[in-house]
Design a protein around this motif. Structure first.
Motif, PDB file in Angstrom:
ATOM      1  N   LEU A 173       0.822  -1.210   0.000  1.00  0.00           N
ATOM      2  CA  LEU A 173       0.000   0.000   0.000  1.00  0.00           C
ATOM      3  C   LEU A 173       0.854   1.257   0.000  1.00  0.00           C
ATOM      4  CD1 LEU A 173      -2.920  -0.961   2.424  1.00  0.00           C
ATOM      5  CD2 LEU A 173      -2.734  -1.267  -0.046  1.00  0.00           C
ATOM      6  N   PHE A 230      -8.113   4.118  -5.187  1.00  0.00           N
ATOM      7  CA  PHE A 230      -7.916   3.596  -3.839  1.00  0.00           C
ATOM      8  C   PHE A 230      -8.480   2.189  -3.684  1.00  0.00           C
ATOM      9  CE2 PHE A 230      -9.892   3.025   0.404  1.00  0.00           C
ATOM     10  CZ  PHE A 230      -8.722   2.786   1.111  1.00  0.00           C
ATOM     11  N   ALA A 254      -6.064  -1.045  -3.747  1.00  0.00           N
ATOM     12  CA  ALA A 254      -5.820  -1.540  -2.388  1.00  0.00           C
ATOM     13  C   ALA A 254      -6.144  -3.029  -2.317  1.00  0.00           C
ATOM     14  CB  ALA A 254      -6.653  -0.758  -1.381  1.00  0.00           C
ATOM     15  N   LEU A 256      -4.494   5.831   0.121  1.00  0.00           N
ATOM     16  CA  LEU A 256      -3.643   4.653   0.251  1.00  0.00           C
ATOM     17  C   LEU A 256      -2.535   4.872   1.286  1.00  0.00           C
ATOM     18  CD1 LEU A 256      -3.360   3.691  -3.526  1.00  0.00           C
ATOM     19  CD2 LEU A 256      -4.233   2.190  -1.728  1.00  0.00           C
TER      20      LEU A 256
END
Length: 305
Positions: free
Chosen positions: A34, A75, A79, A193
């Motif tokens: 991440l 995101f 992710a 993130l």
């Protein structure tokens, strides 16, 4: 935009995102997932906004659309993919992400008037997914990690964010500056993130080697900035579902990239799977019944009266 330019950009996008698999793998050797993704998108977004400012463009954009893109594709999707690939084989992740066209078709049928849901589309996508499964038959096992099932579910849900983002872009991005829109979206996604990374990852484990820096630089400049601006341009010209077929092509682009760069041999299963994917896309994209009807009409018109 001419058809030649259109499909050249489409091929360019497939090539870019096919190559990013290798770059991501290199980066993950030295940085938490991440953290690397967050730095990637934040750098790409800032770079796009600086470029737009240097060109004298207004930095205003559609705030709603930019927020949707930041939260969902940049995101949410990344992710889940970055986290999930730690616990499931890449082949399984590729097959699961291949459901993107189904998500796009369902959402587009509701929000885009000119993209109704058709049976041949679903049949074609299912056939193409079968091709992915055949190609990666040796690595579609769930794995023995205790997080494997959750990771697999995450990889299957990840394309949903990308699907919503693509349809939202198709619906709202007309007339917007692609540099500015993707700049703000990437910055927003990168910040999210990084926040989640700070709460869940140990930044002290990051090693900023030449490989890690080069990987992030390539992913930011080419894999994000250039790729997503190209995606926005193409969505203005092509149906959202047509753009979603890229998810079915990327795994084979990655295989071809590996064959060219590392000399990795292509197996019979991979070649056969690629053929099935091509057939599936053809079924989904081209109205066979209409083509046959046109051919019959042409033959009839040429028949002697």
């Amino acid at each position: 935009m001419s058809r030649a330019a259109l499909w050249s950009l489409y091929a360019l996008l497939v090539a870019i995102w096919s190559s990013t698999w290798v770059a991501i793998k290199i980066g993950l050797e030295d940085t938490p997932p991440l953290l690397g993704a967050g730095v990637r998108f934040a750098l790409a977004g800032v770079g796009l906004l600086v470029l737009a400012a240097l060109r004298g463009r207004s930095l205003r954009t559609d705030r709603v659309l930019a927020t949707v893109l930041a939260v969902l594709p940049f995101f949410g999707t990344y992710a889940l993919v970055y986290w999930g690939e730690q616990y499931v084989p890449s082949g399984l992740a590729a097959v699961l992400f291949g459901v993107l066209p189904i998500y796009v078709a369902l959402i587009a049928s509701v929000f885009l008037r000119d993209e109704p849901l058709r049976a041949r589309l679903l049949c074609g996508v299912v056939l193409a997914l079968g091709g992915l499964a055949v190609a990666f038959s040796e690595s579609v096992a769930l794995g023995d990690s205790r997080y494997a099932l959750v990771a697999a579910i995450g990889c299957a849900l990840a394309p949903l964010g990308a699907a919503i983002g693509n349809v939202a872009t198709k619906r709202r991005a007309a007339g917007l500056d692609a540099l500015v829109l993707n700049g703000w979206a990437a910055v927003g996604g990168g910040v999210l993130l990084l926040v989640v990374s700070a709460l869940s990852e140990n930044w002290g484990e990051a090693s900023w080697t030449a490989g890690a820096i080069g990987s992030i630089a390539y992913l930011a400049g080419i894999g994000t900035a250039l790729a997503f601006v190209t995606l926005t341009r193409l969505l203005a010209e092509l149906p959202a579902v047509t753009m979603s077929f890229i998810a079915l092509l990327l795994p084979f682009g990655a295989l071809a990239f590996g064959a060219l760069v590392y000399g990795e041999p292509l197996t019979v299963a991979e070649l056969g799977g690629a053929a099935l994917v091509a057939c599936g896309i053809a079924v989904a994209q081209f109205p066979l019944a209409a083509l046959l009807a046109r051919r019959r009409a042409a033959v009839t018109s040429r028949a002697p009266g």
